[in-house]
Design a protein around this motif. Sequence first.
Motif, PDB file in Angstrom:
ATOM      1  N   SER A   9     -30.552  -1.229  66.409  1.00 32.72           N
ATOM      2  CA  SER A   9     -30.444   0.245  66.911  1.00 32.72           C
ATOM      3  C   SER A   9     -29.277   1.077  66.576  1.00 32.72           C
ATOM      4  O   SER A   9     -29.214   2.038  66.706  1.00 32.72           O
ATOM      5  N   ILE A  10     -27.892   0.183  66.734  1.00 34.41           N
ATOM      6  CA  ILE A  10     -26.682   0.710  66.726  1.00 34.41           C
ATOM      7  C   ILE A  10     -26.619   1.721  65.372  1.00 34.41           C
ATOM      8  O   ILE A  10     -26.247   2.869  65.464  1.00 34.41           O
ATOM      9  N   PRO A  11     -26.599   1.300  64.337  1.00 26.88           N
ATOM     10  CA  PRO A  11     -26.455   2.045  63.147  1.00 26.88           C
ATOM     11  C   PRO A  11     -27.299   3.343  63.199  1.00 26.88           C
ATOM     12  O   PRO A  11     -27.089   4.225  62.714  1.00 26.88           O
ATOM     13  N   LEU A  12     -28.673   3.376  63.593  1.00 29.15           N
ATOM     14  CA  LEU A  12     -29.486   4.333  63.720  1.00 29.15           C
ATOM     15  C   LEU A  12     -29.043   5.501  64.603  1.00 29.15           C
ATOM     16  O   LEU A  12     -29.197   6.468  64.422  1.00 29.15           O
TER      17      LEU A  12
ATOM     18  N   ILE B 192     -25.784   5.768  65.310  1.00 35.27           N
ATOM     19  CA  ILE B 192     -24.771   6.478  64.796  1.00 35.27           C
ATOM     20  C   ILE B 192     -25.437   7.624  63.947  1.00 35.27           C
ATOM     21  O   ILE B 192     -24.743   8.533  63.777  1.00 35.27           O
ATOM     22  N   TYR B 193     -26.312   7.187  62.994  1.00 35.45           N
ATOM     23  CA  TYR B 193     -26.899   8.298  62.225  1.00 35.45           C
ATOM     24  C   TYR B 193     -27.473   9.435  62.894  1.00 35.45           C
ATOM     25  O   TYR B 193     -27.226  10.659  62.504  1.00 35.45           O
ATOM     26  N   GLU B 194     -28.128   9.084  64.133  1.00 38.76           N
ATOM     27  CA  GLU B 194     -28.625  10.360  64.989  1.00 38.76           C
ATOM     28  C   GLU B 194     -27.351  11.097  65.457  1.00 38.76           C
ATOM     29  O   GLU B 194     -27.387  12.420  65.312  1.00 38.76           O
ATOM     30  N   ILE B 195     -26.397  10.514  65.734  1.00 38.77           N
ATOM     31  CA  ILE B 195     -25.350  11.378  66.376  1.00 38.77           C
ATOM     32  C   ILE B 195     -24.614  11.954  65.232  1.00 38.77           C
ATOM     33  O   ILE B 195     -24.319  13.357  65.498  1.00 38.77           O
ATOM     34  N   ILE B 196     -24.493  11.603  64.009  1.00 40.53           N
ATOM     35  CA  ILE B 196     -24.107  12.279  62.883  1.00 40.53           C
ATOM     36  C   ILE B 196     -24.948  13.496  62.590  1.00 40.53           C
ATOM     37  O   ILE B 196     -24.514  14.616  62.327  1.00 40.53           O
ATOM     38  N   GLN B 197     -26.320  13.429  62.880  1.00 36.08           N
ATOM     39  CA  GLN B 197     -27.215  14.441  62.457  1.00 36.08           C
ATOM     40  C   GLN B 197     -27.116  15.586  63.581  1.00 36.08           C
ATOM     41  O   GLN B 197     -27.205  16.820  63.187  1.00 36.08           O
ATOM     42  N   GLY B 198     -26.592  15.388  64.685  1.00 38.83           N
ATOM     43  CA  GLY B 198     -26.466  16.239  65.668  1.00 38.83           C
ATOM     44  C   GLY B 198     -26.368  15.640  67.013  1.00 38.83           C
ATOM     45  O   GLY B 198     -26.986  14.890  67.562  1.00 38.83           O
ATOM     46  N   ILE B 199     -24.784  15.929  67.767  1.00 39.37           N
ATOM     47  CA  ILE B 199     -24.419  15.134  68.646  1.00 39.37           C
ATOM     48  C   ILE B 199     -24.929  15.849  69.771  1.00 39.37           C
ATOM     49  O   ILE B 199     -25.167  17.236  70.104  1.00 39.37           O
ATOM     50  N   SER B 200     -25.379  15.021  71.053  1.00 38.77           N
ATOM     51  CA  SER B 200     -25.692  15.531  72.385  1.00 38.77           C
ATOM     52  C   SER B 200     -25.406  14.427  73.252  1.00 38.77           C
ATOM     53  O   SER B 200     -25.029  13.413  72.904  1.00 38.77           O
TER      54      SER B 200
END
Length: 150
Positions: A109-112, A114-122
């Motif tokens: 789940s960690i790489p996913l 990271i991808y989510e954070i890159i898309q838009g951090i919250s």
Amino acid sequence: MKKRPFGLVAIVVYKSFTALLLMVTAIALLLALKNYQFLKEFSDNYVLEGKAIIIDLLLDKFVNLNPKTLAFSGFAAAIYAIVTAIEAIGLWYEQRWAHILVLCLVGISIPLEIYEIIQGISLIKLSIFLVNVAVFLYLLINFPKHQTRS
């Protein structure tokens, strides 16, 4: 009774809480599927001032989904809740297989994340990411040694 390390107890509590949230989500999705038409009517007829907009926004997230998506999401959340509960129980009893299972699932789940954070951090995304990294590192560092039976 055996005293467990604080970090392990914290992970078990986190996993148990996550399993509970997932099960509540699964039940809500499956009830939404069962009451699909009722939710639509409720959304259309809810007229309390100041609350109607909020209720409509929340219910539109469910009502706009088709029944197949609700069913799939509900069953997927239920299965994930069961797996997460099994992880928590296995960790509580300090089972080696549970450490491996959690390391694999959190590691995947960690790489996913990271991808989510890159898309838009919250704040929520960042918090979940940091907690999962901490869980992964704790379990990796404190991996149970192979024990031979006497």
